[in-house]
Design a protein around this motif. Sequence first.
Motif, PDB file in Angstrom:
ATOM      1  N   SER A  92      -6.077   9.046   1.164  1.00 25.49           N
ATOM      2  CA  SER A  92      -7.090   8.820   0.058  1.00 25.49           C
ATOM      3  C   SER A  92      -7.995   7.957   1.108  1.00 25.49           C
ATOM      4  CB  SER A  92      -6.934   8.412  -0.918  1.00 25.49           C
ATOM      5  OG  SER A  92      -6.086   9.213  -1.676  1.00 25.49           O
ATOM      6  N   ILE A  93      -7.717   7.168   1.379  1.00 27.08           N
ATOM      7  CA  ILE A  93      -8.587   6.328   2.735  1.00 27.08           C
ATOM      8  C   ILE A  93      -9.117   7.435   3.655  1.00 27.08           C
ATOM      9  CG2 ILE A  93      -8.869   4.555   4.176  1.00 27.08           C
ATOM     10  CD1 ILE A  93      -7.366   2.378   2.172  1.00 27.08           C
ATOM     11  N   SER A  94      -8.342   7.766   4.148  1.00 28.78           N
ATOM     12  CA  SER A  94      -8.413   8.642   5.961  1.00 28.78           C
ATOM     13  C   SER A  94      -9.033  10.180   5.128  1.00 28.78           C
ATOM     14  CB  SER A  94      -6.724   9.264   6.306  1.00 28.78           C
ATOM     15  OG  SER A  94      -5.860   8.242   6.305  1.00 28.78           O
ATOM     16  N   ILE A  95      -8.960  10.515   3.956  1.00 32.58           N
ATOM     17  CA  ILE A  95      -9.980  11.394   3.583  1.00 32.58           C
ATOM     18  C   ILE A  95     -11.489  11.177   3.531  1.00 32.58           C
ATOM     19  CG2 ILE A  95     -10.025  13.066   2.123  1.00 32.58           C
ATOM     20  CD1 ILE A  95      -7.343  13.930   0.930  1.00 32.58           C
ATOM     21  N   ILE A  96     -11.068   9.897   3.219  1.00 34.99           N
ATOM     22  CA  ILE A  96     -13.155   9.087   2.825  1.00 34.99           C
ATOM     23  C   ILE A  96     -13.464   9.348   4.102  1.00 34.99           C
ATOM     24  CG2 ILE A  96     -14.252   7.698   1.981  1.00 34.99           C
ATOM     25  CD1 ILE A  96     -11.917   7.305  -0.713  1.00 34.99           C
ATOM     26  N   ILE A  97     -12.617   8.850   5.337  1.00 33.92           N
ATOM     27  CA  ILE A  97     -13.550   8.406   5.948  1.00 33.92           C
ATOM     28  C   ILE A  97     -13.658   9.732   6.934  1.00 33.92           C
ATOM     29  CG2 ILE A  97     -12.911   7.547   8.194  1.00 33.92           C
ATOM     30  CD1 ILE A  97     -11.102   5.304   6.837  1.00 33.92           C
ATOM     31  N   THR A 141       0.709  -1.345   0.482  1.00 35.84           N
ATOM     32  CA  THR A 141       0.175   0.302  -0.113  1.00 35.84           C
ATOM     33  C   THR A 141       0.852   1.224  -0.120  1.00 35.84           C
ATOM     34  OG1 THR A 141      -2.137  -0.962   1.306  1.00 35.84           O
ATOM     35  CG2 THR A 141      -1.588   1.314   1.239  1.00 35.84           C
ATOM     36  N   THR A 142       0.479   1.897  -0.760  1.00 37.18           N
ATOM     37  CA  THR A 142       1.296   2.874  -0.640  1.00 37.18           C
ATOM     38  C   THR A 142       0.910   4.419  -0.066  1.00 37.18           C
ATOM     39  OG1 THR A 142      -0.114   4.513  -2.516  1.00 37.18           O
ATOM     40  CG2 THR A 142       2.215   2.901  -3.420  1.00 37.18           C
ATOM     41  N   ARG A 143       1.243   5.347   0.416  1.00 35.80           N
ATOM     42  CA  ARG A 143       1.252   6.028   1.917  1.00 35.80           C
ATOM     43  C   ARG A 143       0.511   7.018   0.973  1.00 35.80           C
ATOM     44  NH1 ARG A 143       5.354   7.336   5.088  1.00 35.80           N
ATOM     45  NH2 ARG A 143       5.664   5.326   6.459  1.00 35.80           N
ATOM     46  N   GLN A 144      -0.012   7.495  -0.223  1.00 36.70           N
ATOM     47  CA  GLN A 144      -1.114   7.815  -0.938  1.00 36.70           C
ATOM     48  C   GLN A 144      -2.372   7.051  -1.014  1.00 36.70           C
ATOM     49  OE1 GLN A 144      -0.071   9.041  -5.104  1.00 36.70           O
ATOM     50  NE2 GLN A 144      -1.916  10.090  -5.205  1.00 36.70           N
ATOM     51  N   GLU A 145      -2.039   6.316  -1.760  1.00 38.12           N
ATOM     52  CA  GLU A 145      -3.436   5.032  -0.733  1.00 38.12           C
ATOM     53  C   GLU A 145      -4.323   5.509   0.422  1.00 38.12           C
ATOM     54  OE1 GLU A 145      -2.320   1.479  -2.434  1.00 38.12           O
ATOM     55  OE2 GLU A 145      -2.884   1.863  -4.374  1.00 38.12           O
ATOM     56  N   GLU A 146      -2.997   5.361   1.430  1.00 32.49           N
ATOM     57  CA  GLU A 146      -3.834   5.913   2.593  1.00 32.49           C
ATOM     58  C   GLU A 146      -4.316   6.646   3.518  1.00 32.49           C
ATOM     59  OE1 GLU A 146      -0.441   4.689   5.355  1.00 32.49           O
ATOM     60  OE2 GLU A 146      -0.348   2.699   5.016  1.00 32.49           O
TER      61      GLU A 146
END
Length: 263
Positions: free
Chosen positions: A22-27, A15-20
């Motif tokens: 994005s997931i945090s922003i969505i949550i 998992t890339t830091r960018q994906e993490e």
Amino acid sequence: KPPPVQDENEDGTVTTRQEESSISIIIMTLLALLSLFAFHCTWITSSAYSSPSIVLATGGHGGTRHILDDFREAYFWLNQNTDDLSRVMSWWDYGYQIAGMANRTTLVDNNTWNNSHIALVGKAWPVTKKTRIKSCRILDVDYILVIFGGMIGYSGDDINKFLWMVRIAEGEHPQDIQEGRYFTAEGEYRVDGRASQTMLDSLMYKMCYYRYGEVTVDTVSPPASTEPGICYRGPGRSTEVHRGGLHHNQLACQNIQGKEANE
């Protein structure tokens, strides 16, 4: 360009830091939306249930708020101006309110399980001049209370509920009450000059339009989309009328004891 920073998960996926991020922003966005939704629901509920059924609130132009306090004023008038043992006839909608706030005995209330008794009271409203006093004496009532919203077009008044009184009464007393007699020849339910004669002669109509044409609000005649068929005057000495806030509703309470001669 340097490659994105990667983290290897326990299951072997990367998992890339960018994906993490994005997931945090969505949550966080979903949590914010849920919080706003909960706040909105709370505000809507508080607005809907903050006004009791006795005190009505309406919004005007420019965000102004108008309080219709006629119900409470009418019940207070009953409490202050009638005998403690007086019996009040009204439609069942106001039974608990009259008993609780005016502390007076009612014929029917919101406990509507006894349909035959409600029909007997409902029968008293459509009756004409010849039988209205007899019906009231059979029911042993001292006062009659009606809610009339013709001053502002309040659609929840008794003249709008009148057909249900007729229908309930006809279900138990079809030989005395026929719904069709309260409609025009064209099958319309009207309260103006085209109303049926049976409608104009009914106790409900007489009570609602008692001295309606004489009422003025801020030196202006009462508003109406159509003129009533008859503005019933009635005997001045025998009738006590309380109008709580004439610019809102018209509430009438009539003492019917010993009024055969005036009828």
